[in-house]
Write an enzyme that holds these catalytic residues in place. Sequence first.
Site, PDB file in Angstrom:
ATOM      1  N   SER A 122       0.832  -1.211   0.000  1.00 10.89           N
ATOM      2  CA  SER A 122       0.000   0.000   0.000  1.00 10.89           C
ATOM      3  C   SER A 122       0.858   1.249   0.000  1.00 10.89           C
ATOM      4  O   SER A 122       1.932   1.284   0.593  1.00 10.89           O
ATOM      5  CB  SER A 122      -0.922   0.043   1.220  1.00 10.89           C
ATOM      6  N   LYS A 141      -4.183  -6.686   3.521  1.00  7.23           N
ATOM      7  CA  LYS A 141      -4.185  -5.538   2.611  1.00  7.23           C
ATOM      8  C   LYS A 141      -5.614  -5.215   2.162  1.00  7.23           C
ATOM      9  O   LYS A 141      -6.004  -4.049   2.049  1.00  7.23           O
ATOM     10  CB  LYS A 141      -3.294  -5.825   1.390  1.00  7.23           C
ATOM     11  N   HIS A 185      -7.249  -3.429   4.928  1.00  8.65           N
ATOM     12  CA  HIS A 185      -6.699  -2.061   4.898  1.00  8.65           C
ATOM     13  C   HIS A 185      -7.478  -1.217   3.891  1.00  8.65           C
ATOM     14  O   HIS A 185      -7.880  -0.090   4.169  1.00  8.65           O
ATOM     15  CB  HIS A 185      -5.213  -2.119   4.521  1.00  8.65           C
ATOM     16  N   ASN A 186      -7.699  -1.780   2.713  1.00  6.47           N
ATOM     17  CA  ASN A 186      -8.405  -1.024   1.675  1.00  6.47           C
ATOM     18  C   ASN A 186      -9.868  -0.785   2.053  1.00  6.47           C
ATOM     19  O   ASN A 186     -10.427   0.272   1.760  1.00  6.47           O
ATOM     20  CB  ASN A 186      -8.321  -1.742   0.331  1.00  6.47           C
TER      21      ASN A 186
HETATM   22  P1  NBP Z   1      -1.509  -2.566 -13.984  1.00  6.95           P
HETATM   23  O1  NBP Z   1      -2.433  -3.246 -13.033  1.00  6.95           O
HETATM   24  O2  NBP Z   1      -2.008  -1.452 -14.800  1.00  6.95           O
HETATM   25  O3  NBP Z   1      -0.911  -3.693 -14.960  1.00  6.95           O
HETATM   26  C1  NBP Z   1      -0.078  -3.349 -16.033  1.00  6.95           C
HETATM   27  C2  NBP Z   1       1.047  -4.350 -16.162  1.00  6.95           C
HETATM   28  O4  NBP Z   1       0.511  -5.675 -16.400  1.00  6.95           O
HETATM   29  C3  NBP Z   1       1.932  -4.032 -17.344  1.00  6.95           C
HETATM   30  O5  NBP Z   1       3.252  -4.348 -16.993  1.00  6.95           O
HETATM   31  C4  NBP Z   1       1.398  -4.971 -18.417  1.00  6.95           C
HETATM   32  O6  NBP Z   1       2.315  -5.257 -19.426  1.00  6.95           O
HETATM   33  C5  NBP Z   1       1.147  -6.177 -17.580  1.00  6.95           C
HETATM   34  N1  NBP Z   1       0.346  -7.190 -18.271  1.00  6.95           N
HETATM   35  C6  NBP Z   1      -0.937  -7.141 -18.716  1.00  6.95           C
HETATM   36 BR1  NBP Z   1      -2.025  -5.662 -18.636  1.00  6.95          BR
HETATM   37  N2  NBP Z   1      -1.343  -8.269 -19.299  1.00  6.95           N
HETATM   38  C7  NBP Z   1      -0.277  -9.085 -19.232  1.00  6.95           C
HETATM   39  C8  NBP Z   1      -0.064 -10.415 -19.667  1.00  6.95           C
HETATM   40  N3  NBP Z   1      -1.029 -11.123 -20.251  1.00  6.95           N
HETATM   41  N4  NBP Z   1       1.147 -10.965 -19.440  1.00  6.95           N
HETATM   42  C9  NBP Z   1       2.110 -10.273 -18.831  1.00  6.95           C
HETATM   43  N5  NBP Z   1       1.982  -8.994 -18.384  1.00  6.95           N
HETATM   44  C10 NBP Z   1       0.780  -8.415 -18.590  1.00  6.95           C
HETATM   45  O7  NBP Z   1      -0.187  -2.106 -13.221  1.00  6.95           O
HETATM   46  P2  NBP Z   1      -0.043  -1.282 -11.840  1.00  6.95           P
HETATM   47  O8  NBP Z   1      -0.984  -0.139 -11.770  1.00  6.95           O
HETATM   48  O9  NBP Z   1       1.418  -1.045 -11.722  1.00  6.95           O
HETATM   49  O10 NBP Z   1      -0.504  -2.327 -10.718  1.00  6.95           O
HETATM   50  C11 NBP Z   1       0.100  -3.587 -10.560  1.00  6.95           C
HETATM   51  C12 NBP Z   1      -0.590  -4.294  -9.415  1.00  6.95           C
HETATM   52  O11 NBP Z   1      -0.404  -3.541  -8.221  1.00  6.95           O
HETATM   53  C13 NBP Z   1      -2.115  -4.453  -9.583  1.00  6.95           C
HETATM   54  O12 NBP Z   1      -2.507  -5.672  -9.001  1.00  6.95           O
HETATM   55  C14 NBP Z   1      -2.664  -3.310  -8.784  1.00  6.95           C
HETATM   56  O13 NBP Z   1      -3.959  -3.559  -8.318  1.00  6.95           O
HETATM   57  C15 NBP Z   1      -1.664  -3.271  -7.634  1.00  6.95           C
HETATM   58  N6  NBP Z   1      -1.592  -2.002  -6.926  1.00  6.95           N
HETATM   59  C16 NBP Z   1      -1.664  -0.831  -7.581  1.00  6.95           C
HETATM   60  C17 NBP Z   1      -1.582   0.360  -6.876  1.00  6.95           C
HETATM   61  C18 NBP Z   1      -1.650   1.672  -7.576  1.00  6.95           C
HETATM   62  O14 NBP Z   1      -1.659   2.701  -6.880  1.00  6.95           O
HETATM   63  N7  NBP Z   1      -1.668   1.683  -8.908  1.00  6.95           N
HETATM   64  C19 NBP Z   1      -1.390   0.336  -5.510  1.00  6.95           C
HETATM   65  C20 NBP Z   1      -1.275  -0.871  -4.865  1.00  6.95           C
HETATM   66  C21 NBP Z   1      -1.371  -2.040  -5.590  1.00  6.95           C
HETATM   67  P3  NBP Z   1       2.328  -4.343 -20.760  1.00  6.95           P
HETATM   68  O15 NBP Z   1       3.122  -3.136 -20.414  1.00  6.95           O
HETATM   69  O16 NBP Z   1       2.997  -5.216 -21.758  1.00  6.95           O
HETATM   70  O17 NBP Z   1       0.902  -4.027 -21.107  1.00  6.95           O
END
Ligand code: NBP
Length: 504
Positions: free
Chosen positions: A142, A196, A199-200
């Site tokens: 988080s 987590k 938490h959310n």
């Molecule tokens: P995203 O959730 O937006 O995912 C994007 C990533 O997933 C890119 O690297 C993309 O690759 C990859 N991907 C996808 Br889409 N399909 C794929 C596949 N079939 N095979 C391999 N890779 C694939 O990224 P994020 O916002 O960085 O979040 C990542 C995780 O962290 C999520 O579970 C999210 O819920 C969690 N999270 C996010 C936050 C936040 O504030 N954003 C906070 C806490 C936790 P590509 O570049 O090739 O499309």
Amino acid sequence: MSAEPTETATESSPEPRADIAVTGLAVMGANLARNFARHGYVVAVHNRSAERTESLLAEHGDEGEFVGTETLAELVAELKRPRRVLVMVAAGAVDAVIAELAELLEPGDVVIDGGNSHYPDTIRREQALAERGLHFVGVGVSGGEDGALNGPAIMPGGSPASYQSLGPMLEDIAADFQGDPCCAWIGPNGAGHYVKMVHNGIEYADMQVIGEAYDLMRQVAGISPAEQAEIFATWNTTQLESYLIDITAQVLGHIDATTGKPLVDVIVDSAGQKGTGRWTAISGLDIGSGVAAIAESVFARTVSSQRQVRAQAQQLLSAGAEPVTIDDREAFIDDVAQALYASKLVSYAQGIDMLTTAAATYDWPLDIGTIASLWRNGCIIRARLLDEIMQAYGGRDVTRHPDPQNSGAGDYPANLLFAPKFTEAITATLPAWRRVVATGVAAGVPVPVFSSALAWYDQMRAERLPAALTQGLRDYFGAHTYQRVDRHGSFHTLWSQDRSEIEH
Ligand code: NBP
């Protein structure tokens, strides 16, 4: 650490030298990879589409030692043993990425899912990988983008053995609070993702009660966003001090450059959600924990997003309310602060109840004091209150793993509000809290979580609940039986016969 030239896979050294790998380099993965590198770890990086890997190396390659790779096989080949691979991909891709990795890894290696996965998936994945001798660690992270880079709160599940290998690295990159890392082993399999998720859920409620305070002050007392920015900034020096109160002051004080209006007035009033709040509410129902205020905050977002039907309701449904006047503005503001604090306490009490109930349900040795300690910094719900909650649950002790079947025993209060400090604190808010809910109801300004939290409080303290009547009705139409206050056993009244009572 000094900047070193980055390498591509084709130039990679024959000896594996990366301490950790990250696959999935969108905002969270890239920032976590940078965080590891900034802490001196050699980080192998990979992304499905090579552009993200290339831009990470081009823009931030000088922040530490990265090893860029183009395939998962190359990524794994760069890792020292035991190999540790952090998966940070979108939820729908996690299983496919894990399946590919599992073919490339060896017993003893560690796969880490740092995304917001649903805890039943984590339990399933942990079991499947354990059968192949692989450690699977579901990690709750988080703190959003900034936290991932500069220090998130980290809630790792998985086996204790996997924490020995991985924990010190996670503790290095986590936020810290007065020297304590905001990271500690939570419990086996899905425990980290569960914590987590809760938490959310608390975060949803926290944001909703802030919204209700804002709405009441705006609609009932006519206090502008700019004035409220000052009020929230002042509240941030009180028992309400928290990250969310702080950023509320900043958002309310922000003027839209295009229109010159407060930004909050040009944002569509329809809140998004990605699922963790919904999972929290569903899990509360599944395991039998009354998380009504948290669930209500999820429903509040859902209602806000029903824009078409809301538009119709605005035409058809009236308030039927008399105008409410506020004679003493300062007193009203203070009342709202008290109601906000009380509702927040109830949300935390409900979230903690979920944790102790889940501990017994899933056999996780969850330690509330330590979990509260992790939430004191780095994460979205970080607040002064968390340090006090930690103290109410015996402080931080990462070696303490309470018996899951009896985690309400010993020094633990069975409910947050039973800790003397919080009993006293919530008691002090009651007159104001009731006035505020009554004002909202009278004015027709919705206060779903303020009122739900108060209803929960009154239900918990009530000597008799109308559940007795519910049981009578259930017995009438379904012969579901009831228990009596004066005798053991199950009883049924022969409603359609002579109405005599029989024992079952
Ligand atoms: P995203 O959730 O937006 O995912 C994007 C990533 O997933 C890119 O690297 C993309 O690759 C990859 N991907 C996808 Br889409 N399909 C794929 C596949 N079939 N095979 C391999 N890779 C694939 O990224 P994020 O916002 O960085 O979040 C990542 C995780 O962290 C999520 O579970 C999210 O819920 C969690 N999270 C996010 C936050 C936040 O504030 N954003 C906070 C806490 C936790 P590509 O570049 O090739 O499309």
